[in-house]
Design an enzyme around this catalytic site. Structure first.
Site, PDB file in Angstrom:
ATOM      1  N   MET A  40      41.724  31.836  48.895  1.00 57.17           N
ATOM      2  CA  MET A  40      40.874  30.719  49.319  1.00 57.17           C
ATOM      3  C   MET A  40      41.624  29.407  49.151  1.00 57.17           C
ATOM      4  SD  MET A  40      37.000  31.763  48.471  1.00 57.17           S
ATOM      5  CE  MET A  40      37.001  31.304  46.749  1.00 57.17           C
ATOM      6  N   HIS A  47      48.228  33.084  42.461  1.00 57.02           N
ATOM      7  CA  HIS A  47      48.335  33.427  43.882  1.00 57.02           C
ATOM      8  C   HIS A  47      49.798  33.690  44.253  1.00 57.02           C
ATOM      9  CE1 HIS A  47      44.717  30.599  44.037  1.00 57.02           C
ATOM     10  NE2 HIS A  47      44.221  31.714  44.548  1.00 57.02           N
TER      11      HIS A  47
HETATM   12  P1  AMP Z   1      41.069  33.351  45.314  1.00 59.45           P
HETATM   13  O1  AMP Z   1      41.839  32.273  46.027  1.00 59.45           O
HETATM   14  O2  AMP Z   1      40.439  32.888  44.034  1.00 59.45           O
HETATM   15  O3  AMP Z   1      40.122  34.095  46.230  1.00 59.45           O
HETATM   16  O4  AMP Z   1      42.135  34.429  44.857  1.00 59.45           O
HETATM   17  C1  AMP Z   1      42.976  35.041  45.792  1.00 59.45           C
HETATM   18  C2  AMP Z   1      43.693  36.197  45.118  1.00 59.45           C
HETATM   19  O5  AMP Z   1      44.454  35.703  44.034  1.00 59.45           O
HETATM   20  C3  AMP Z   1      42.713  37.239  44.558  1.00 59.45           C
HETATM   21  O6  AMP Z   1      43.245  38.544  44.794  1.00 59.45           O
HETATM   22  C4  AMP Z   1      42.708  36.905  43.090  1.00 59.45           C
HETATM   23  O7  AMP Z   1      42.400  38.010  42.257  1.00 59.45           O
HETATM   24  C5  AMP Z   1      44.147  36.454  42.879  1.00 59.45           C
HETATM   25  N1  AMP Z   1      44.247  35.632  41.671  1.00 59.45           N
HETATM   26  C6  AMP Z   1      43.438  34.588  41.333  1.00 59.45           C
HETATM   27  N2  AMP Z   1      43.772  34.113  40.111  1.00 59.45           N
HETATM   28  C7  AMP Z   1      44.807  34.889  39.671  1.00 59.45           C
HETATM   29  C8  AMP Z   1      45.583  34.920  38.482  1.00 59.45           C
HETATM   30  N3  AMP Z   1      45.374  34.060  37.479  1.00 59.45           N
HETATM   31  N4  AMP Z   1      46.556  35.854  38.371  1.00 59.45           N
HETATM   32  C9  AMP Z   1      46.774  36.743  39.381  1.00 59.45           C
HETATM   33  N5  AMP Z   1      46.072  36.769  40.534  1.00 59.45           N
HETATM   34  C10 AMP Z   1      45.094  35.859  40.678  1.00 59.45           C
END
Ligand code: AMP
Length: 291
Positions: A40, A47
């Site tokens: 997102m 990410h």
């Molecule tokens: P989001 O932008 O929050 O939807 O996250 C996108 C992807 O990044 C999802 O697969 C999350 O699980 C992953 N993600 C978010 N925060 C972390 C983190 N601290 N460590 C590893 N992956 C993450």
């Protein structure tokens, strides 16, 4: 984490599904394997670790940046969610991504859109109870992104543990031809799990938020010292949150890593999960115990 301000090679940005398909088809014709990282935006090193995992395997790495309206509840933070596309593009170029797909909501949900995925059972507890409809929105958008990008491998973070189970189950149940890889949670040096929502926290809230990871580390330490009672560990986790003054706890849970069923005994690998509100910010974190 690469420096977002340093000059970086340009990175193709597409906003329509058609352009995405064309670019991916060209990469495939050139013999490339496709890696997909759905996000997102408001990117951080968590990410980028997913991007790096795909790039390290030589994949043509497509990153989607889309704040998906259907996974937010009516009183959640969809409109405030941080949108930092220029910075994201610099970070992604530096990390070696080769294509960014950043559609407008109308591209994903055109007028008349009305088909949704009914998420699997594993979507029901925990986040499913606290955020009704959340995983319906997640599963629907992720399946659409899979159809548009047709990746060989899709990368997700352990940080959103229940989400990773929902995606895995959906992929298996619906015979989606993609391999799902789940990468470790990236943390700040003091333990706080990286999250785009950390940007909402004041300095005092940031200190308070550390209680989430502290509660998980305390749980892991108890288990490492031989504690097998989930009730004892659960109580200790709640104490960590309470001591930090966190009084709006959505859940503290000790569950089976596959089914998310609550466990009473910690003799087998268990996932500890926590979701709590720090000020106006809702944060989640988790840790595998005894793995
Ligand atoms: P989001 O932008 O929050 O939807 O996250 C996108 C992807 O990044 C999802 O697969 C999350 O699980 C992953 N993600 C978010 N925060 C972390 C983190 N601290 N460590 C590893 N992956 C993450």
């Amino acid at each position: 984490m690469p420096d977002a301000s340093s000059p970086t090679p340009s990175l193709p940005l597409v906003t329509s599904g058609g352009e995405l398909r064309t670019a991916v088809a060209a990469a495939r014709t050139a013999g490339r394997s496709i890696g997909l990282v759905p996000t997102m935006g408001a990117l951080h090193a968590g990410h980028l670790s997913l991007v790096t995992a795909s790039v390290a395997q030589g994949r043509y790495t497509v990153v989607t940046v889309f704040v998906n309206p259907t996974q937010f509840g009516p009183h959640e933070d969809f409109s405030q969610y941080p949108r930092t596309l220029d910075r994201d593009l610099s970070l992604l170029a530096a990390a070696g991504a080769e294509l960014v797909f950043a559609p407008e909501p109308g591209e994903i949900y055109p007028p008349g859109f009305s088909t949704f995925i009914e998420p699997p059972q594993v979507a029901q507890p925990l986040e499913g109870l606290c955020r009704p409809g959340h995983f319906r929105g997640v599963a629907t958008v992720v399946l659409k992104l899979f159809h548009l990008a047709q990746p060989d491998v899709a990368y997700f973070g352990h940080k959103d543990y229940q989400q990773s189970l929902v995606i895995r189950r959906m992929v298996a149940d619906l015979n989606v031809p993609v391999e799902v890889r789940v990468c470790p949670t990236m943390r700040e040096p003091d333990g706080l799990a990286l999250s785009s929502r950390n940007a909402y926290l004041s300095a005092a809230e940031r200190r308070q938020a550390l209680a989430l990871s502290r509660s998980l580390f305390a749980a892991a330490e108890l288990v490492a010292c031989g504690e097998q009672s989930a009730a004892v560990v659960h109580k200790r986790m709640q104490q960590e949150l309470a001591t930090a003054g966190i009084d709006r706890i959505d859940y503290v849970a000790l569950v089976d890593p596959e089914t998310l069923a609550e466990v009473a005994n910690l003799s087998r690998p268990t996932i500890a999960l926590v979701a709590a509100h720090v000020g106006r910010t809702r944060l989640i974190d988790n840790l595998l115990l005894g793995g």
